[in-house]
Design an enzyme around this catalytic site. Structure first.
Site, PDB file in Angstrom:
ATOM      1  CE  LYS A   1     -57.213 -12.191 -16.481  1.00 56.78           C
ATOM      2  NZ  LYS A   1     -56.140 -11.693 -17.356  1.00 56.78           N
TER       3      LYS A   1
ATOM      4  CG  ASP B   1     -53.854 -13.963 -15.075  1.00 58.44           C
ATOM      5  OD1 ASP B   1     -53.676 -13.977 -13.853  1.00 58.44           O
ATOM      6  OD2 ASP B   1     -53.923 -12.906 -15.729  1.00 58.44           O
TER       7      ASP B   1
END
Length: 516
Positions: free
Chosen positions: A197, A237
């Site tokens: 991430k 995201d």
């Protein structure tokens, strides 16, 4: 230059915040045997909603030393690992919460397969954490500085894979919790993808296209040296949509002088996949359909409360309406919109216009039948419901919110966002007989189609929307089957089953590859 930080160091100048979910002493963990509540028969606004909320809130629930509901006693080994992780990173509240949620679910696994204990602690430590400076010039000609992050958490089953989040709240704790969750989520997809991430504390809201472009280009100048199609494949995201992916990929291609599938979420004209924007929302609904099928039930007519109004919430709402469900709410950081008779497709299109093009708040929503309520979460809407879909952000369903959902008759929670329910909220929902479809499984549709985009890029092909949608449905069916099978094998809820299924796949790979 990137700064490769050992993850046992504190971030410079970061405030020390003691995590809410600290590890209790052994005597403080108690076993609770909760009785499932009977399903609500109501479909309208209950006149006894206040009384029901009060009953739910005051019902006896066994707690630990922090006053939080618990479902099982923690073994000495799990407590030892939790204590070690907490001592190492005491300020990383969200990360510690994510670790506790997973490790508490692994109790029955360790009892049955003690050989897995050796890899749990390694799983809680990322392979690599990259923190770097991102300088960029705003429209006034002033130099601005933001901080960039990439955590490469676990590559046991494939290259690191996970999104980039641009939001002021982004810090090491947020990125590590997201990367940790991503490992299990990717393992469940059945595709060969590890967990990672990244992101930045940059806020795209209120910035011009040129400012966003200059930031993205500066961000990618550093990130490009750490990623690649066989190493690490980022995606979007929160705060990173089609516009940002375009700017990021343009700079990556220029720097590396190659056209590869290193970023997913690309436009269909230059390497993207059909239904990638829809995938997370669609996947959450498809996962819910499998749960209802097990209960000999259907989605048609179900009253659904959806939080959020971004990509996930938009397409979850669209799919729900298409399948005959009633969508009652949507929300953003300023408040929520409530449609007592359910949103129409045209009203969801209006929200998409507000969020994707105008880029403003839901206060701009216009309707003769609904209303906008400022400053509150949508769980406060005056309605009863069957299903809740938290699709906004982490920790948006706290203990008090879980009480409200139970009082409204909610029996199924489909987590569209990453870790939207706090651990005490999870335990309360379980104690009242609610089925919780965890984010690791329920919102895996997005990364699943990202994996399909990687496959298309590798073979220089593009699949039709129908083909991708069928593959997505198949993947979500398989994810539910794996989570459900693990839940039945170990006698745990579906939420724990998903954690166990993902964990066992990664653990087997780590053991096979030795001490790496």
């Amino acid at each position: 230059m990137a700064l490769l930080l050992p993850t046992n160091r504190l971030v410079a100048n970061a405030p020390i915040v003691r995590p809410r979910l600290v590890v209790p002493r052994p005597a403080q963990r108690l076993v609770v045997r909760a009785q499932a509540a009977k399903p609500s028969q109501s479909r309208g606004v209950s006149p006894n909603a206040t009384a029901a909320a009060a009953e739910a809130a005051t019902a006896p629930v066994t707690t630990n030393g922090n006053g939080l509901p618990v479902k099982a006693a923690a073994s000495a080994k799990v407590q030892e690992i939790l204590a070690k992780v907490s001592r190492r990173d005491p300020e990383q509240r969200e990360f510690l919460q994510a670790v506790e949620e997973v490790l508490m679910c692994l109790e029955p696994v360790l009892a049955k397969k003690p050989e897995y204990a050796s890899v749990i602690e390694r799983m809680c430590e990322p392979e690599r954490l990259i923190v770097f400076r991102v300088p960029w010039i705003d429209d006034a000609g002033h130099v601005q500085i933001n901080r960039g992050f990439r955590v490469q958490f676990n590559s046991a089953i494939g290259p690191f894979k996970g999104g980039l989040r641009f939001h002021p709240s982004v810090n090491v704790s947020i990125i590590k919790f997201l990367g940790f969750e991503q490992c299990f989520k990717n393992a469940l997809t059945t595709l060969p993808m590890g967990g990672g991430k990244g992101g930045s504390d940059f806020d795209p809201d209120g910035k011009s296209d040129n400012e966003v472009m200059r930031f993205c280009q500066s961000f990618m100048l550093e990130l490009a040296r750490h990623i690649g199609p066989q190493t690490d494949v980022p995606a979007g995201d929160i705060g990173v949509g089609a516009r940002e992916i375009g700017y990021l990929y343009g700079m990556y291609k220029r720097v590396q002088n190659e056209f590869t599938g290193t970023l997913t979420g690309k436009a269909i004209e230059w390497g993207g996949s059909n239904i990638r924007p829809e995938a997370t929302g669609y996947g959450a609904v498809y996962f819910g359909l499998e749960i209802l099928k097990e209960q000999n039930d259907t989605i048609k007519g179900k009253r659904c409360m959806v939080s959020g109004s971004g990509n996930v919430a938009q397409y979850a709402a669209k799919k729900l309406i298409e399948l005959g469900a009633v969508v009652l709410t949507m929300s953003d950081s300023t408040g929520y919109v409530y449609e007592p008779n359910g949103f129409t497709e045209a009203q969801i299109d209006q929200i998409m216009e507000i969020k994707n093009k105008t880029r403003t708040t839901l206060a701009a929503y216009k309707s003769e039948t609904g209303r906008y309520v400022a400053g509150e979460r949508c769980w406060n809407a005056p309605c009863n419901a069957d299903i809740a879909l938290p699709c906004a952000t982490q920790n948006e369903v706290e203990y008090e919110d879980a009480v409200k959902l139970v009082s409204k008759g909610v029996k199924l929670v489909l987590e569209g966002a990453n870790m939207p329910t706090t651990n005490d909220g999870i335990n309360f929902l379980h104690s009242k007989g609610c089925v919780l479809a965890p984010a690791k499984a329920c919102n895996a549709g997005g990364v699943a189609v990202s994996g399909l985009e990687m496959a298309q890029n590798a073979t220089m092909t593009t699949w039709s929307s129908e083909d991708v949608d069928e593959r997505l449905k198949s993947i979500m069916v398989d994810i539910h089957a794996a989570a459900s099978a693990a839940a039945k094998e170990y006698g745990v809820p579906l939420q724990a089953g998903a954690n166990i299924a993902g964990f066992e796949k990664i653990a087997r790979a780590m053991i096979a590859q030795g001490c790496v």
